[in-house]
Design a protein around this motif. Structure first.
Motif, PDB file in Angstrom:
ATOM      1  N   GLN A  15       0.385  -1.235  -0.409  1.00 54.80           N
ATOM      2  CA  GLN A  15      -0.386   0.089  -0.182  1.00 54.80           C
ATOM      3  C   GLN A  15       0.447   1.192   0.075  1.00 54.80           C
ATOM      4  OE1 GLN A  15      -2.115  -0.717   3.955  1.00 54.80           O
ATOM      5  NE2 GLN A  15      -3.837  -1.446   2.722  1.00 54.80           N
ATOM      6  N   ALA A  16       2.249   1.143   0.963  1.00 57.52           N
ATOM      7  CA  ALA A  16       2.496   2.454   1.291  1.00 57.52           C
ATOM      8  C   ALA A  16       3.723   2.389  -0.095  1.00 57.52           C
ATOM      9  CB  ALA A  16       3.455   2.544   2.174  1.00 57.52           C
ATOM     10  N   ALA A  17       3.653   1.223  -1.270  1.00 58.11           N
ATOM     11  CA  ALA A  17       4.543   1.396  -2.477  1.00 58.11           C
ATOM     12  C   ALA A  17       3.967   2.299  -3.255  1.00 58.11           C
ATOM     13  CB  ALA A  17       5.064   0.556  -2.317  1.00 58.11           C
ATOM     14  N   THR A  18       2.380   2.278  -3.378  1.00 58.44           N
ATOM     15  CA  THR A  18       1.009   2.490  -4.067  1.00 58.44           C
ATOM     16  C   THR A  18       1.346   4.409  -4.298  1.00 58.44           C
ATOM     17  OG1 THR A  18      -0.021   0.695  -3.560  1.00 58.44           O
ATOM     18  CG2 THR A  18      -1.173   1.977  -5.354  1.00 58.44           C
ATOM     19  N   PRO A  19       2.046   4.399  -6.155  1.00 61.77           N
ATOM     20  CA  PRO A  19       1.586   5.954  -5.576  1.00 61.77           C
ATOM     21  C   PRO A  19       0.205   6.928  -5.126  1.00 61.77           C
ATOM     22  CG  PRO A  19       2.435   5.147  -8.146  1.00 61.77           C
ATOM     23  CD  PRO A  19       2.090   4.065  -6.830  1.00 61.77           C
ATOM     24  N   VAL A  20       0.403   7.631  -4.990  1.00 62.96           N
ATOM     25  CA  VAL A  20      -1.047   8.651  -4.483  1.00 62.96           C
ATOM     26  C   VAL A  20      -1.371   9.649  -5.128  1.00 62.96           C
ATOM     27  CG1 VAL A  20      -0.238   8.079  -1.384  1.00 62.96           C
ATOM     28  CG2 VAL A  20       0.177  10.275  -3.358  1.00 62.96           C
ATOM     29  N   ALA A  21      -2.226   9.668  -4.913  1.00 64.18           N
ATOM     30  CA  ALA A  21      -3.013  11.067  -5.231  1.00 64.18           C
ATOM     31  C   ALA A  21      -2.965  12.532  -5.689  1.00 64.18           C
ATOM     32  CB  ALA A  21      -4.730  11.025  -5.420  1.00 64.18           C
ATOM     33  N   VAL A  22      -1.878  12.975  -4.387  1.00 62.04           N
ATOM     34  CA  VAL A  22      -1.377  14.015  -3.990  1.00 62.04           C
ATOM     35  C   VAL A  22       0.164  14.894  -4.580  1.00 62.04           C
ATOM     36  CG1 VAL A  22      -3.242  14.636  -1.693  1.00 62.04           C
ATOM     37  CG2 VAL A  22      -0.920  13.488  -1.195  1.00 62.04           C
ATOM     38  N   PRO A  23       0.336  15.753  -5.200  1.00 58.11           N
ATOM     39  CA  PRO A  23       1.472  15.905  -5.460  1.00 58.11           C
ATOM     40  C   PRO A  23       2.805  14.925  -4.614  1.00 58.11           C
ATOM     41  CG  PRO A  23       0.459  17.387  -5.896  1.00 58.11           C
ATOM     42  CD  PRO A  23      -0.762  16.799  -5.443  1.00 58.11           C
ATOM     43  N   GLU A  24       4.090  14.660  -4.072  1.00 57.77           N
ATOM     44  CA  GLU A  24       4.515  14.051  -3.601  1.00 57.77           C
ATOM     45  C   GLU A  24       5.773  14.968  -3.579  1.00 57.77           C
ATOM     46  OE1 GLU A  24       3.873  10.077  -2.719  1.00 57.77           O
ATOM     47  OE2 GLU A  24       3.778  10.380  -4.314  1.00 57.77           O
ATOM     48  N   ARG A  25       6.459  16.073  -2.717  1.00 54.25           N
ATOM     49  CA  ARG A  25       7.185  16.609  -2.781  1.00 54.25           C
ATOM     50  C   ARG A  25       8.377  16.140  -1.780  1.00 54.25           C
ATOM     51  NH1 ARG A  25       3.126  19.861  -2.296  1.00 54.25           N
ATOM     52  NH2 ARG A  25       3.997  20.704  -0.495  1.00 54.25           N
ATOM     53  N   LEU A  26       9.395  15.747  -2.009  1.00 53.89           N
ATOM     54  CA  LEU A  26      10.376  15.089  -0.965  1.00 53.89           C
ATOM     55  C   LEU A  26      11.849  15.805  -1.270  1.00 53.89           C
ATOM     56  CD1 LEU A  26      11.747  12.280   0.101  1.00 53.89           C
ATOM     57  CD2 LEU A  26      12.485  11.304  -1.850  1.00 53.89           C
ATOM     58  N   LEU A  27      11.911  15.742   0.074  1.00 50.93           N
ATOM     59  CA  LEU A  27      13.131  16.862   0.376  1.00 50.93           C
ATOM     60  C   LEU A  27      14.085  15.030   0.910  1.00 50.93           C
ATOM     61  CD1 LEU A  27      15.447  19.408   0.872  1.00 50.93           C
ATOM     62  CD2 LEU A  27      14.284  19.563   3.253  1.00 50.93           C
ATOM     63  N   ILE A  28      15.693  15.793   0.472  1.00 52.72           N
ATOM     64  CA  ILE A  28      16.437  14.700   0.684  1.00 52.72           C
ATOM     65  C   ILE A  28      17.708  15.942   1.760  1.00 52.72           C
ATOM     66  CG2 ILE A  28      18.281  13.191   0.088  1.00 52.72           C
ATOM     67  CD1 ILE A  28      16.550  11.879  -2.035  1.00 52.72           C
ATOM     68  N   VAL A  29      18.204  15.188   2.841  1.00 49.31           N
ATOM     69  CA  VAL A  29      19.009  16.485   3.042  1.00 49.31           C
ATOM     70  C   VAL A  29      20.343  15.280   3.627  1.00 49.31           C
ATOM     71  CG1 VAL A  29      19.563  18.146   5.183  1.00 49.31           C
ATOM     72  CG2 VAL A  29      17.294  17.469   4.347  1.00 49.31           C
ATOM     73  N   SER A  30      21.339  15.526   2.760  1.00 48.71           N
ATOM     74  CA  SER A  30      22.542  14.544   3.045  1.00 48.71           C
ATOM     75  C   SER A  30      23.597  15.684   3.174  1.00 48.71           C
ATOM     76  CB  SER A  30      22.565  13.921   1.364  1.00 48.71           C
ATOM     77  OG  SER A  30      23.952  13.403   1.340  1.00 48.71           O
ATOM     78  N   ASP A  31      24.822  15.367   3.629  1.00 45.83           N
ATOM     79  CA  ASP A  31      25.800  15.855   4.203  1.00 45.83           C
ATOM     80  C   ASP A  31      26.577  15.340   2.999  1.00 45.83           C
ATOM     81  OD1 ASP A  31      25.737  17.957   6.544  1.00 45.83           O
ATOM     82  OD2 ASP A  31      24.711  15.876   6.971  1.00 45.83           O
ATOM     83  N   ALA A  32      26.707  14.254   3.130  1.00 46.94           N
ATOM     84  CA  ALA A  32      27.580  13.650   1.480  1.00 46.94           C
ATOM     85  C   ALA A  32      26.612  13.822  -0.070  1.00 46.94           C
ATOM     86  CB  ALA A  32      27.646  11.844   1.160  1.00 46.94           C
ATOM     87  N   TRP A  33      27.293  14.758  -0.466  1.00 48.22           N
ATOM     88  CA  TRP A  33      27.082  14.917  -2.214  1.00 48.22           C
ATOM     89  C   TRP A  33      29.181  15.458  -2.797  1.00 48.22           C
ATOM     90  CZ3 TRP A  33      23.873  13.472  -4.092  1.00 48.22           C
ATOM     91  CH2 TRP A  33      23.177  13.937  -5.655  1.00 48.22           C
ATOM     92  N   HIS A  34      28.651  16.180  -4.493  1.00 48.80           N
ATOM     93  CA  HIS A  34      29.720  16.423  -4.629  1.00 48.80           C
ATOM     94  C   HIS A  34      30.400  17.173  -4.489  1.00 48.80           C
ATOM     95  CE1 HIS A  34      27.905  13.714  -7.935  1.00 48.80           C
ATOM     96  NE2 HIS A  34      26.567  14.442  -7.859  1.00 48.80           N
ATOM     97  N   PRO A  35      31.739  17.539  -4.226  1.00 52.87           N
ATOM     98  CA  PRO A  35      32.588  16.355  -4.997  1.00 52.87           C
ATOM     99  C   PRO A  35      33.092  15.069  -4.922  1.00 52.87           C
ATOM    100  CG  PRO A  35      34.176  17.974  -4.116  1.00 52.87           C
ATOM    101  CD  PRO A  35      32.728  18.434  -3.710  1.00 52.87           C
TER     102      PRO A  35
END
Length: 369
Positions: A15-35
């Motif tokens: 059920q959780a993996a099923t796409p939902v009807a409302v727009p989904e805006r996900l924010l990912i916060v990561s200290d690991a990134w390029h370079p």
């Protein structure tokens, strides 16, 4: 199934993996990134690509958006210097539906604080054996560091881990709400190539390792081995200059990317994974997809991927034994094993976990009232 569920039932996860009807805006916060070039960065990049493909709007907060300084003893890692107010304003401007905190660094800590202040449920992921890495460099007891890890992750409603063995280990340390998030492989990029007689101008067999050349990767355990043929290291990092001096007979090829990296993998006879501290080992999948058998210690990551089947690789407490036995493994079996993993499946797990964590958090707030 290799990308299996852990402590949640199949119906809930479906059920959780099923796409939902409302727009989904996900924010990912990561200290690991390029370079930086590592498994955390590559995992997030590949996941973001798949999330965008299925219609999830992804935003990120990373060190490149703020003033940052190099991490002591590890200058490739950048530590952000940003006020709570500045990061809070960034989060609020993005108006996320969900927040996922990928790392326990300065940005992750600030995002955690904002979420708790504002009643925003969040998920986390345990990518790196942070306590072991810090304890190897600084005189801080691992027990103190694991207390911090427990404090950090238990504030969220879902901590994602890559393997069942890691989940079991963290559960014993008191970390709750563990959710499975496996990894995928680009099997079009990483694929078998015709074998050259003397790749890199070196005699076979080629024993190769690929990854960050750093203290925690336990590279001397491989470089010290008495093996036939040639030893090759692909990658760069803070320990490279010292190791090149100590091991003049080992061939250090530096960092490679894209097709050049894929071709390098494909020319190995055995991929050697000496690390005992990785939480998964994306490079293992890259090697297997290239048709290269793997030799490793029986630890979290290689033990989960290779299991007891010795057709695609060998795990053994004696790394030399594993290396020599892997020479007899099947390159076809290696490739077949890697094809069980896809970024599409891993991303379905990831966004399902994010939704579960959000749902759990909303229920908790509702129950309190």
């Amino acid at each position: 199934m290799l990308q299996r569920l852990s402590d949640i039932d199949q119906t809930t996860w479906a059920q959780a993996a099923t796409p939902v009807a409302v727009p989904e805006r996900l924010l990912i916060v990561s200290d690991a990134w390029h370079p930086q070039v590592n498994g955390v960065v590559r995992s997030i990049e590949n996941t973001n690509r798949e999330l965008t493909r299925i219609g999830v709007e992804v935003s990120m907060i990373t060190p490149d958006g703020f003033r940052n300084i190099p991490c002591p003893t590890y200058p490739e890692i950048r530590l952000s210097i940003a006020s709570y107010r500045k990061i809070a304003a960034r989060i609020e401007a993005l108006r996320p539906t969900y927040v996922h905190i990928a790392t326990e660094g300065p940005l992750g800590l600030t995002a955690r604080r904002w979420c708790l202040r504002n009643g925003m449920p969040f998920s986390t992921s345990y990518h790196t054996r942070f306590p072991e890495y810090v304890a190897a460099r600084l005189p801080i007891p691992e027990s103190w560091l694991y207390a911090f890890v427990k404090w950090f992750h238990n504030a969220g409603y879902g901590c994602m881990v890559a393997t069942p063995s890691l989940a079991g280990e963290l559960k014993l340390r008191g970390i709750r709400n563990l959710l499975p998030w496996s990894r995928g492989i680009d099997s079009h990029l990483f694929r078998p190539h015709p074998l050259e007689d003397n790749p890199f101008g070196l005699p076979r067999p080629i024993f190769m390792t690929v990854g960050r050349v750093a203290l925690e990767k336990n590279l001397p355990a491989f470089l010290d081995l008495d093996l036939p043929g040639s030893k090759v290291v692909v990658g760069d990092g803070p320990a490279r200059a010292e190791l090149q001096k100590l091991y003049p007979d080992v061939h250090f090829l530096g960092a490679k990317f894209g097709e050049e990296l894929a071709h390098a993998y494909s020319q190995a006879d055995v991929f050697v994974f000496p690390s005992k501290t990785d939480t998964f080992g994306n490079a293992i999948l890259e090697a297997l997809a290239s048709g290269v058998p793997v030799a490793a210690y029986p630890v979290t990551g290689p033990a989960d991927i290779l299991g007891a089947d010795r057709t695609a690789g060998v795990v053994d407490a004696d790394l030399a034994t594993a290396c020599l036995a892997a020479l007899s493994c099947s390159r076809d079996a290696a490739r077949s094993l890697a094809l069980n993993y896809s970024w599409e499946a891993a991303t379905a797990q990831f966004i399902g976990n994010v939704r579960i964590a959000n749902h759990r958090g909303r229920l908790h707030v509702h129950d309190k009232h």
